[in-house]
Design an enzyme around this catalytic site. Structure first.
Site, PDB file in Angstrom:
ATOM      1  CB  CYS A 148      37.723  49.528  47.477  1.00  0.00           C
ATOM      2  SG  CYS A 148      39.568  50.036  47.352  1.00  0.00           S
ATOM      3  CD  GLU A 159      38.127  49.884  51.334  1.00  0.00           C
ATOM      4  OE1 GLU A 159      36.983  49.500  50.775  1.00  0.00           O
ATOM      5  OE2 GLU A 159      39.162  49.538  50.754  1.00  0.00           O
ATOM      6  CB  SER A 210      32.433  41.529  51.537  1.00  0.00           C
ATOM      7  OG  SER A 210      32.414  40.784  52.665  1.00  0.00           O
TER       8      SER A 210
END
Length: 509
Positions: free
Chosen positions: A305, A268, A245
């Site tokens: 993602c 990321e 997150s």
């Protein structure tokens, strides 16, 4: 190698430098099906023990031959494949992901390892450079200079919740670091501790097979927040790989930067991956694109993602047809199980956040219960989106937002208003070339991967892939966490000047 039996009962211990380490307290797993198990919770002491073993291992592993490291990566892949049935069984029980998805992800995981083995054997990643000595150069002679890329030392890797295999224990970060010559300490994710454990056992078996120092790999299960904090702040850790997150990643990034000796934090974090449907494409095949978007949006319950959370399309009949096709397709999508109760709660909160705004219209509103998720679709206009930063925050799950634009100029203005992204997509036909040409320089500054007439879900593991982007998509816009270029995160250039022949060995020769 281990047997291929589906029977695997987790022992619940950490794997630290080849030893199973059990300790109190414990935490329970919460599988979707079957009984849970108790796992030892990590502590700062476990982290310290694992990192010190990694530093000790680096003294030998950092100077292994490329062939030896490649053989090690291939051995890990073989040991994972030898446990294929058991990995699928425990992975599906813990996460609720379908068996086919887990089997595909296992193939991607072993494929990454084998790709890096090939990459390391090739040796091009070393970027070797040699400037011969010029002793007679005037006004000053030039020394002989040799440069290669060298491993940086122990690397910390955080397992991801949404990819229990490909971005976790033996995932891309671990594969890249081991390929570079860096020992790895993994902090397992509490969402799938049994899956992390069995994969760690496979890596441990490969360490033994290849006769490597056992500190080359350790797994410390999750625990209190201080476990991750200690790992990032440990003075012997030289870099961190993280997928998760924005809030969690930013907190750890800040810790990495606040160290007495800051280290690179390759996080990321999050992305809404905007998708632009240009006018000619909307007129020619808007409904088709809308249905394709719905399929990408709901893939894996939207827990990727690269989930394309925002679609930008014009006002008018063509845009209406796109929205209606997406709505109809989403309405037929069944409920799916989310990875954790926490992710399911966050998805419902995200849906409530969109529903509470006057400038946002609900196109499809559903109610999700427990650990399941059903799709939701909302619509707003460009002016409202640009005035409300919260509309650009990622909702992890099958929720889509359509942003309507009145003309090409407003589409370009909206593109300039997006934050950093992992991907940006253009759906275009021949008549859209001029607009696409205008948008491309804007989107190139916003995203790490630009897609034409496709969907971003599905990240190919290949030499040319970039999985990263400007903040907040990732914390280092010059890096990727997928593909062979990701090895460069765990290397640094070293120049050797006037080295005598007796010291030129291995990759330096």
């Amino acid at each position: 190698m281990a047997a291929t039996s589906e029977e695997y009962t987790p022992h619940g211990a950490h794997l630290i430098a080849g030893e199973r380490v059990s300790a109190e307290p414990t935490f329970p797993s919460h599988p979707v099906s079957g009984a849970g198990h108790a796992f030892s919770a990590g502590t700062p002491d476990h982290v310290d023990r694992a990192v010190r073993a990694a530093e000790e291992a680096f003294a030998s592993y950092g100077w292994t031959t490329r062939a030896a490291r490649a053989d090690f990566l291939d051995a890990i892949a073989e040991e994972i494949d030898a446990r294929c049935a058991a990995i699928t069984a425990i992975g599906t029980a813990e996460t609720g992901l379908p068996a086919a998805r887990l089997e595909g992800e296992r193939g991607r995981t072993t494929g990454q390892l084998r790709l890096f083995a090939t990459h390391v054997r090739d040796g091009a990643y070393l970027d070797r450079r040699h400037d011969a000595a010029l002793p007679d150069r005037q006004p000053l002679p030039r020394p002989e200079l040799r440069m290669i890329q060298r491993p940086i030392g122990p690397v910390a890797v955080f397992g991801a919740s949404n990819f229990p295999l490909a971005f976790s224990t033996a995932g891309g970060d671990t594969a890249a670091a081991l390929a570079a010559g860096c020992p790895v300490v993994v902090k397992g994710h509490e969402a799938h501790p049994g899956t992390a454990e069995i994969v760690a056992e496979a890596i441990g078996a490969a360490v033994t097979r290849c006769g490597l120092h056992p500190g080359v790999f350790s797994l410390v299960h999750g625990g209190a927040r201080e476990v991750g904090q200690t790992l990032v702040q440990h003075p012997l850790v030289r870099a961190v790989g993280f997928t998760g997150s924005l809030a969690g990643g930013r907190a750890l990034f800040d810790l990495a930067m606040a160290r007495p000796e800051p280290i690179p934090f390759f996080g990321e974090l999050g992305s809404v991956n905007p998708m632009f449907v240009l006018p000619a494409a909307a007129g020619a095949r808007g409904p088709e694109i809308g249905r394709g978007w719905a399929g990408s949006l709901t893939m894996g319950a939207g827990q990727f993602c690269t989930n394309p959370g925002i679609a930008v399309v014009g006002t008018g009949a063509d845009g209406d047809a796109f929205v209606e096709a997406a709505r109809a397709a989403l309405a037929e999508s069944p409920a799916q199980t989310m990875l954790t109760d926490g992710i399911a709660d966050a998805y419902r909160a995200g849906k409530a956040r969109f529903g509470g705004r006057n400038a946002v219209r609900a196109v499809l509103s559903t109610e999700s219960e427990g650990r399941s998720a059903t799709p939701n679709l909302f619509e707003t206009d460009a002016a409202a989106y640009l005035q409300d930063a919260a509309l650009g925050e990622e909702v992890f799950g099958p929720l889509g937002l359509v942003v309507r634009v009145s003309d090409k100029a407003e589409m370009a203005e909206l593109a300039r208003g997006f934050e950093g992204q992992l991907t940006a997509t253009l759906h275009m036909d021949e008549g859209d070339t001029d607009l696409a040409r205008d948008l491309l320089p804007v989107l190139e500054r916003k995203a790490g991967r630009l897609i034409v007439n496709g969907f971003p879900t599905g990240v190919e593991v290949a030499d040319a892939m970039v999985h990263g982007g400007p903040y907040p998509a990732s914390t280092n816009f010059g890096a990727t966490s997928v593909g062979t270029l990701s090895i460069r995160r765990f290397l640094r250039p070293v120049c050797f000047q006037n080295m005598p022949e007796a010291l030129l060995a291995g990759d330096l020769a």
